[in-house]
Structure formats: C-alpha cells, structure tokens
Motif scaffolding. Sequence first.
Motif, PDB file in Angstrom:
ATOM      1  N   ASN A   1      18.151 -57.995  10.086  1.00  0.00           N
ATOM      2  CA  ASN A   1      18.214 -56.893   9.109  1.00  0.00           C
ATOM      3  C   ASN A   1      19.146 -55.791   9.598  1.00  0.00           C
ATOM      4  OD1 ASN A   1      16.461 -58.145   7.337  1.00  0.00           O
ATOM      5  ND2 ASN A   1      14.616 -57.254   8.308  1.00  0.00           N
ATOM      6  N   GLN A   2      19.066 -55.485  10.922  1.00  0.00           N
ATOM      7  CA  GLN A   2      19.957 -54.461  11.485  1.00  0.00           C
ATOM      8  C   GLN A   2      21.422 -54.896  11.388  1.00  0.00           C
ATOM      9  OE1 GLN A   2      18.585 -53.797  15.451  1.00  0.00           O
ATOM     10  NE2 GLN A   2      16.682 -52.729  14.819  1.00  0.00           N
ATOM     11  N   LYS A   3      21.690 -56.212  11.740  1.00  0.00           N
ATOM     12  CA  LYS A   3      23.061 -56.707  11.646  1.00  0.00           C
ATOM     13  C   LYS A   3      23.559 -56.705  10.210  1.00  0.00           C
ATOM     14  CE  LYS A   3      22.941 -59.631  15.765  1.00  0.00           C
ATOM     15  NZ  LYS A   3      23.034 -61.011  16.284  1.00  0.00           N
TER      16      LYS A   3
ATOM     17  N   GLN B   1      10.843 -60.263  15.438  1.00  0.00           N
ATOM     18  CA  GLN B   1      11.928 -59.572  16.146  1.00  0.00           C
ATOM     19  C   GLN B   1      13.296 -60.025  15.625  1.00  0.00           C
ATOM     20  OE1 GLN B   1      11.258 -60.338  20.265  1.00  0.00           O
ATOM     21  NE2 GLN B   1       9.439 -58.999  20.414  1.00  0.00           N
TER      22      GLN B   1
ATOM     23  N   ARG C   1      27.737 -51.746   6.156  1.00  0.00           N
ATOM     24  CA  ARG C   1      28.464 -50.519   6.440  1.00  0.00           C
ATOM     25  C   ARG C   1      29.944 -50.820   6.741  1.00  0.00           C
ATOM     26  NH1 ARG C   1      23.720 -49.107   9.362  1.00  0.00           N
ATOM     27  NH2 ARG C   1      24.762 -49.642  11.318  1.00  0.00           N
TER      28      ARG C   1
ATOM     29  N   GLU D   1      13.952 -61.276  12.731  1.00  0.00           N
ATOM     30  CA  GLU D   1      14.116 -60.765  11.365  1.00  0.00           C
ATOM     31  C   GLU D   1      14.574 -59.310  11.397  1.00  0.00           C
ATOM     32  OE1 GLU D   1      11.500 -60.493   7.231  1.00  0.00           O
ATOM     33  OE2 GLU D   1      10.617 -61.259   9.090  1.00  0.00           O
ATOM     34  N   GLN D   2      13.971 -58.533  12.299  1.00  0.00           N
ATOM     35  CA  GLN D   2      14.394 -57.133  12.421  1.00  0.00           C
ATOM     36  C   GLN D   2      15.847 -57.045  12.880  1.00  0.00           C
ATOM     37  OE1 GLN D   2      11.597 -55.329  15.079  1.00  0.00           O
ATOM     38  NE2 GLN D   2       9.867 -55.368  13.612  1.00  0.00           N
ATOM     39  N   SER D   3      16.201 -57.928  13.875  1.00  0.00           N
ATOM     40  CA  SER D   3      17.584 -57.911  14.371  1.00  0.00           C
ATOM     41  C   SER D   3      18.565 -58.292  13.266  1.00  0.00           C
ATOM     42  CB  SER D   3      17.714 -58.866  15.556  1.00  0.00           C
ATOM     43  OG  SER D   3      19.051 -58.945  15.986  1.00  0.00           O
TER      44      SER D   3
ATOM     45  N   GLU E   1      22.647 -54.657   7.876  1.00  0.00           N
ATOM     46  CA  GLU E   1      22.969 -53.267   7.523  1.00  0.00           C
ATOM     47  C   GLU E   1      24.309 -52.851   8.123  1.00  0.00           C
ATOM     48  OE1 GLU E   1      19.712 -50.998   8.879  1.00  0.00           O
ATOM     49  OE2 GLU E   1      18.291 -51.705   7.341  1.00  0.00           O
ATOM     50  N   GLN E   2      24.543 -53.259   9.415  1.00  0.00           N
ATOM     51  CA  GLN E   2      25.830 -52.932  10.047  1.00  0.00           C
ATOM     52  C   GLN E   2      26.997 -53.593   9.294  1.00  0.00           C
ATOM     53  OE1 GLN E   2      25.498 -54.136  14.101  1.00  0.00           O
ATOM     54  NE2 GLN E   2      23.999 -52.536  14.658  1.00  0.00           N
TER      55      GLN E   2
END
Length: 513
Positions: free
Chosen positions: A92-94, A86, A100, A88-90, A96-97
């Motif tokens: 990865n999302q941060k 979880q 951006r 790691e997924q979080s 990506e943000q």
Amino acid sequence: MDIALLIIVAMVAIGAGAGLMYVVNQNLLKKKADELIKEAQSKGDLLLKNRQLEAKEKFLQLKAEHEKEVMQRNQQISQQENRIKQKEQSLNQKLEQTQRKDAELDQIKQNLQRQQEVLAQKKEDLEKQIAGQVKQLEKIAGLTADEAKKQLVETLTKEATTEAMTFVKDVVDEAKLTASKEAKKIILNTIQRTAAEHAIENSVSVFNIDSDEMKGRIIGREGRNIRALEAATGVEIIVDDTPEAIILSCFDPIRREIARLSLHRLVQDGRIHPARIEEVVAKTRKQLEEEVVEIGERTCIDLGIHGLHPELIRMVGRMRYRSSYGQNLLQHSREVAHLCATMAAELGLNVKLAKRAGLLHDIGKVPDDDAETPHALLGMKLAEKYKEHPDVVNAIGAHHDEIEMNAAISPIIQACDAISGSRPGARREDSENYMKRLRDLENIALTYNGVEKAYAIQAGRELRVIVESEKVTDVQADQISFEMSQQIQKEMTYPGQIKITVIREKRSVNFAK
C-alpha cells in the motif's frame, strides 16, 4: 452259609464305600472348579481394568499431542497472517509512492511539452531570420547557397587529397627505409648467432683394418664372402692395394653405414662366412633403425620440440644419413630451425611454430617411394597426414614457392633455408643430381616383377639386380636385363655406359634335428 453271607456283606460294604468315595470326590471337584472359575473371573476383571486404564492414558496422550499440534499450527497461521498484513501495508505504501511519482511525471511531461512548444516557436523564428540573411547574402555574392557549398566542398577535397598524398608518400618512403634496415639487421643478427658446418658428406667410406691378412678373409674363398656382403647391403666393396684399408662405395649413406658397422662386427668376431654375414647385416640394419629413432628423439629434445608424431621423429633421424648438395640434411634442418627461431623472436612471431617448421621443412627429401613429387609438396602431405599445425604445413609446402604463402612464418622458413644453403662451403652443387640419378636407376629396376633388391654401384656405372628364383627363370632373368637396359637408355641421361647385372640365386635349405 456263613461264608457266603460274609462275602455278600463284604461286597455290599465295598460298593457302599466306593459310592461314598465317588460322591465325596465329585463334591471336591465341584468345589475346586468353583474356586478356579472365581479366580479366573477376578483375574479377568483385573486385566480389563488395566486395559481400560492404558486406553485412557493413550487417549489422553494423543489428545495432548493433537492439542499441541493444533496450537503450533495456530501460531504458524497467526505468524503468516502477520507477515501478510506487513506485506499488504508495504504494498500500500509503495502504491501510494507510485501514484505520487506518476502525478509528478505527469506534471514534468506537461512542463516539457510547454517548453517544446516554446522551442519550436523560437526555431521557426530563427529559420525565418536565417532564410532572410541567406537571401541577402545571395544577392550580395551573386551565388545560390547550393553553388557556394559545392565550391567549398571541391576546394576542401582537393586540398585534403594533396596533403594526404604527400603524407602517404613520406610514410611509405620512411617505411621502406626502416624496413630495409630492420630486415638487414634481423638477418645479420640471425646469421651471426647461428654456428654452421661445412659440407662433409660424400659417397665413399674407408674401413680400416689391422692387417692385409684380414682382406683375404673378408674376400673369402673365390670371393663368396664379399659377394654375400655386397648382395646383403647393396654397397660396392673395393679391395685394392691400399694398405690396411677397404673402400665402401655407395650413394646411400644408410647402406654405407650398415656395411661399415657389419664389417666392424665381422672383423671383431672373426667368423666371416655368407650365413654369418647375412645374420650380422640383419642385426645391424635393425640396430640402425633403433639408432635413427634415438637420433630423431635427441634432436627434438635439443631443439625443445614436443608432441611430434613417432613417424616424423623417425624421418628426422633418417635425415642424419641424407645429404642435400653435399650438405648433411639433419645439420641443415637444425641450422634452419635455429635461424627461424631467432628471426621469429626478432619479429615477435610464434618461436615454437617457426622452429618446428624449420626442422621439418625438408622432411619430403627422406622418403624414397615418391620420386616425382617435389619434396616441398611431399613434406606438406606428410605434415598434414600426421596432424601438424596448419601454419607449419603451409610453411613446408611454400618454402620453394610451390604453393601460396598463407602463414606469417612461411617467408621466414624460405629465407632461413636460403641462408643455410647459400653460405660459403655449405653445399656441393653436383652431388644431389648424382644421387638422384642413382636412385632413379634403382627405382626403374624395382618396377619389374620378381625383383627383390636393386643396387646402383660403381658410381652408377653398374646396376645389380637380385631376383627371386621361385618367380623368375634363367630365361626371364636375361629378358629382364635386356628390358632394363632399353628402358634406361630411353628414360635417363648419363655419361658412358651402365652395366645391368641380374643375379638369380637358388638356395636349398633343410634342418637336421
């Protein structure tokens, strides 16, 4: 022959029976041993089986517990793996943000850079236009830009200076007028709110007696009682034709009070002789010291002053028996304390500190051991010694301008001291100098070796000096009297003449047991 044969047969029979019994017993013992061995083997086999069963049960139990622990650990590991996934997924999302946002920031920076380039170009064009306009204005006015700025600044400076001076003058005049009115108002309110007494202290006390017969008992045989009383108290006792009255004369109010109380006790008791006089005077002196402390504590309680050092409390109590130009020192100090509190309250200053400084401002007049130091500086040293507040110390030392005023309450103490001392009926101007001269007389006598006590009596016209008979001989007593007279002539100014009487008394005391 037959008997012997019978005996032999009998013995053979007995031996055969014994042998047979032995064989039978051996067989029985062997059978029993075999049975015991079989029984022990069977019990051993049973015990071994039980132990084996218990071992198997223990093994199975331990195996089950181990499997349970392994299962729990596996569950924990799986839970941690899930949380890590979880996170790691979080992340990865941060990430990506963030990528951006970085791209958006790069775009914004590029836009800002383009806008800055445009602004720089516009600024350059504007400066060129302004420079052209300035040149045209310089041609029209006949002045450069720097000269025009300089003239404008000088004109504005002169106008501002004139206006500021006018404003300051108006403010100062208004402040002086207001300050004068406010100061008068505060002083008037302070004086009106404080009650005061008139000067009542003097150097003579009158002791009333019931009859003139008591005068003879007080004088004693050949005057020994009155001499003992004068020697013990340092007070001149005048017994004249005044009916039912004895006059006690002394510049020191404490000595006068000790003599008055001692006479009162002696007259009430009826036993008047030199030994009793010395005992009563000693008790009275001790009682008066306790009363002095009580007066000091009561004064502090009345004024609401707390945390005063015990020695300062004792000095406050001794003020009751001191006077300043005929004004009682304790009443004067209480009056100054009330005035200071009122004035400090009107001015918005610390009322407690002002009241404390007002009470202690003349504390330097109490000690008799340092007659050369001004009382304000001596009081300041005492306040420093007993850890008083620095503002209080400065106010005490500066109330006669001996030192510079650094505390806000110092001018208040000086003003209130002047108000209390200068009001009508507060002081008699000559008494302070008179008492100082008497104290100086006694201090000169006490500087000589062997002098035990010294008393100035008869308004300073006589100095009685009591010396220790063990240290001073009769010849030395004559020499001390002469040297004192010469020193007083050189160092002091006084009217008339002063009689120096040196008293050397030898006493022999023993006890019958």
